[in-house]
Design a protein around this motif. Structure first.
Motif, short mmCIF file in Angstrom:
data_model
loop_
_atom_site.label_atom_id
_atom_site.label_comp_id
_atom_site.label_asym_id
_atom_site.label_seq_id
_atom_site.Cartn_x
_atom_site.Cartn_y
_atom_site.Cartn_z
N SER A 42 0.82 -1.21 0.00
CA SER A 42 0.00 0.00 0.00
C SER A 42 0.86 1.26 0.00
CB SER A 42 -0.94 0.01 1.21
OG SER A 42 -0.22 0.02 2.43
N VAL A 43 2.00 1.21 0.70
CA VAL A 43 2.91 2.36 0.73
C VAL A 43 3.57 2.55 -0.63
CG1 VAL A 43 5.03 3.28 1.74
CG2 VAL A 43 3.35 2.16 3.20
N ALA A 44 3.99 1.45 -1.26
CA ALA A 44 4.62 1.53 -2.58
C ALA A 44 3.65 2.13 -3.59
CB ALA A 44 5.07 0.14 -3.03
N LYS A 45 2.39 1.77 -3.48
CA LYS A 45 1.38 2.30 -4.39
C LYS A 45 1.11 3.77 -4.12
CE LYS A 45 -1.96 2.14 -7.46
NZ LYS A 45 -1.65 2.02 -8.91
N GLN A 46 0.97 4.11 -2.85
CA GLN A 46 0.65 5.49 -2.48
C GLN A 46 1.80 6.45 -2.77
OE1 GLN A 46 -0.57 5.94 1.62
NE2 GLN A 46 -0.48 8.16 1.55
N GLU A 47 3.01 6.03 -2.41
CA GLU A 47 4.16 6.94 -2.54
C GLU A 47 4.72 7.00 -3.95
OE1 GLU A 47 5.44 8.96 -0.18
OE2 GLU A 47 3.80 8.34 1.13
N TYR A 48 4.72 5.86 -4.65
CA TYR A 48 5.42 5.80 -5.93
C TYR A 48 4.56 5.34 -7.11
CZ TYR A 48 9.32 5.96 -2.63
OH TYR A 48 10.18 6.31 -1.61
N GLY A 49 3.31 4.99 -6.85
CA GLY A 49 2.46 4.52 -7.93
C GLY A 49 2.89 3.17 -8.47
N VAL A 50 3.53 2.36 -7.62
CA VAL A 50 4.04 1.05 -8.03
C VAL A 50 3.17 -0.05 -7.44
CG1 VAL A 50 5.97 -0.57 -7.86
CG2 VAL A 50 6.41 1.86 -8.25
N ASP A 51 2.67 -0.91 -8.31
CA ASP A 51 1.90 -2.08 -7.86
C ASP A 51 2.85 -3.26 -7.69
OD1 ASP A 51 -0.90 -1.10 -7.91
OD2 ASP A 51 -0.48 -0.81 -10.05
N LEU A 52 3.07 -3.66 -6.45
CA LEU A 52 3.96 -4.79 -6.19
C LEU A 52 3.30 -6.11 -6.56
CD1 LEU A 52 5.60 -3.81 -2.77
CD2 LEU A 52 6.47 -3.45 -5.08
N VAL A 53 4.10 -7.01 -7.11
CA VAL A 53 3.63 -8.33 -7.51
C VAL A 53 4.33 -9.38 -6.66
CG1 VAL A 53 3.49 -9.99 -9.42
CG2 VAL A 53 3.17 -7.54 -9.87
N ALA A 54 3.57 -10.34 -6.16
CA ALA A 54 4.17 -11.42 -5.36
C ALA A 54 5.18 -12.19 -6.20
CB ALA A 54 3.08 -12.36 -4.86
N PHE A 55 6.26 -12.63 -5.55
CA PHE A 55 7.35 -13.29 -6.26
C PHE A 55 6.85 -14.50 -7.05
CE2 PHE A 55 10.95 -16.22 -6.58
CZ PHE A 55 11.93 -15.38 -7.07
N ASP A 56 5.95 -15.28 -6.46
CA ASP A 56 5.49 -16.50 -7.14
C ASP A 56 4.46 -16.22 -8.23
OD1 ASP A 56 3.36 -15.79 -5.56
OD2 ASP A 56 3.28 -17.65 -4.41
N GLN A 57 4.12 -14.93 -8.41
CA GLN A 57 3.18 -14.56 -9.46
C GLN A 57 3.85 -13.77 -10.59
OE1 GLN A 57 -0.21 -12.59 -7.71
NE2 GLN A 57 -0.66 -14.30 -6.33
N LEU A 58 5.16 -13.69 -10.53
CA LEU A 58 5.88 -12.94 -11.54
C LEU A 58 5.82 -13.65 -12.89
CD1 LEU A 58 9.09 -11.92 -9.54
CD2 LEU A 58 7.33 -10.35 -10.40
#
Length: 441
Positions: free
Chosen positions: A366-382
């Motif tokens: 949520s912080v990555a999205k709010q601060e940088y507009g980055v949607d993090l992806v789980a490692f096993d879903q890459l």
């Protein structure tokens, strides 16, 4: 007003200590003091206070130990009136033009001023340029409280030295610099910090000197890393492996052991600007510090450009390539994403219409999205990648074998797979044996 009994009353349980600001610095301080005396932990972030109260440490600085802490966590500022020793540990960021942003410190000063009682000592730990504590914080507290500094209450400064994510150099075993507005406050401040600082305290003669200590020590580190980054860029042009050069250099007894890398976070990437800004107000323009900042601030773009170059040489079309970035926190094994320079890699790639996919199990999505507009992806879903940029040295990435790394790529010839090892995590002989096209800083 007698300030000589604060330490004794804290030890006896008659008085309380309060910490204002419960982030990566303030929360460990509050928890450590609470092992010995009564502590109030105050933060304006109600969600953070609720998490701490429920035994959840999102900073990962204390972990499960927070469940057993006796800190009285609160978002009620009136509770500060119960304390006779108040530590302020709020963040001090910079504005977009790199000038100091003192709003958090000013806000904390107002909160303290509205709730301080006579006979209290206030100690600021927030990183500031010399003069802020006395020229900015004191007038605000006096105005809000109607109490006179030096008569009704006293003030000091002790720069924080907590290193987020470092479980070796902890608060108790790091020497603490302390200062006070006079001899009486200095003695009492030193005694209070000596309760928890087993490595000992180091007294300096005045508050401005203590303020200077923090910005100077971090500026020194920033400059040394900037030099290493320059060396890395030179070695890159000469087709020499920087890591091997530094390994050889570090065999000499007086080598300093610095390495190139992305310099972010809330200290080293910011504090030098506090020092240079104060110097410029006095008519001195930095010759070295700002140039070091310029070099370090350019490294994210440099890494991204290197990745694009490698992709082109591997026969890829970068705009159509799937680029994965592993890590977005500012340092390894730490959830702190403040001032992350990995974001500079992301933004540089975006300039070329490359939309990288980012994964980091340590970071708060949520912080990555709010601060940088980055949607993090789980490692096993890459998805399978054309290019993998390992940007942060988390243990999870450091422990990966080249065979495991190769599983992240598409089913294409090895020499068409591009691996960018920003932190030189992997052995050169293993990288060469893997057959993938690799680049490291």
């Amino acid at each position: 007003m007698d300030f000589n009994n604060i330490y004794q009353n804290l030890i006896a349980g008659q008085d309380k200590l309060a910490v204002v600001g419960l982030g990566y610095v303030g929360m460990p301080i509050a928890v450590e003091f609470a092992k010995h005396i009564k502590v109030i932990g105050f933060d304006i972030n109600k969600q953070r206070v609720e998490e701490y109260s429920n035994g959840i440490d999102s900073t990962n600085e204390i972990g499960d130990a927070i469940k057993d802490s006796t800190v009285e966590f609160t978002s009620d500022p009136s509770k500060l009136s119960e304390a006779k020793f108040i530590i302020v540990a709020v963040p001090t960021p910079v504005n977009s033009d790199t000038t100091p942003d003192l709003k958090p410190v000013e806000g904390a000063s107002r909160t303290v001023g509205q709730n301080i009682t006579p006979g209290t000592i206030v100690v600021f730990e927030s990183t500031v340029y010399p003069g802020v504590t006395e020229d900015i914080c004191i007038p605000i507290i006096e105005e809000e409280s109607g109490l006179k500094c030096g008569v009704d209450w006293k003030i000091g400064y002790s720069p924080e030295r907590i290193n987020p994510g470092d479980h070796v150099h902890r608060l108790p075993n790091i020497v603490k610099v302390v200062s006070g507005m006079d001899e009486e406050s200095m003695r009492e401040i030193k005694k209070v910090y000596d309760i928890v600082i087993k490595a000992g305290t180091f007294s300096v003669s005045n508050i401005k000197t203590a303020e200077a200590v923090k910005v100077v020590e971090n500026s020194q580190r920033d400059i040394n890393i900037a030099f290493m980054n320059e060396i890395a860029m030179i070695c890159d042009k000469m087709h020499i492996d920087t890591d091997e050069v530094l390994a050889g250099m570090n065999t000499k007894w007086n080598a300093l052991g610095f390495k190139p890398g992305l310099v972010g976070g809330h200290c080293i990437g910011i504090d030098p600007y506090y020092l240079t800004n104060a110097a410029e107000k006095l008519g001195y323009h930095s010759q070295i510090i700002l140039n070091g900042r310029k070099v370090n601030d350019s490294m994210g773009a440099y890494v991204a450009d290197a990745a694009i170059k490698e992709m082109i040489e591997a026969g890829q079309a970068p705009k159509k390539a799937t680029v994965i970035i592993l890590g977005i926190t500012f340092k390894e094994n730490c959830p702190d994403t403040r001032n992350s320079k990995v974001v500079d890699i992301i933004n540089r790639l975006r300039e070329y219409d490359i939309l990288p996919i980012v994964s980091d199990k340590w970071a708060d999505a949520s912080v990555a999205k709010q601060e940088y507009g980055v949607d993090l992806v789980a490692f096993d879903q890459l998805p399978k990648a054309d290019c993998v940029i390992v940007a942060v040295g988390h243990n999870e990435y450091r422990s990966m074998s080249t065979h495991q790394l190769k599983r992240l790529f598409k089913d294409v010839p090895d020499d068409e797979k591009v691996l960018v090892d920003v932190k030189s995590l992997y052995r050169m002989d293993e990288l060469k044996a893997s057959g993938v096209r690799f680049w490291r800083l």
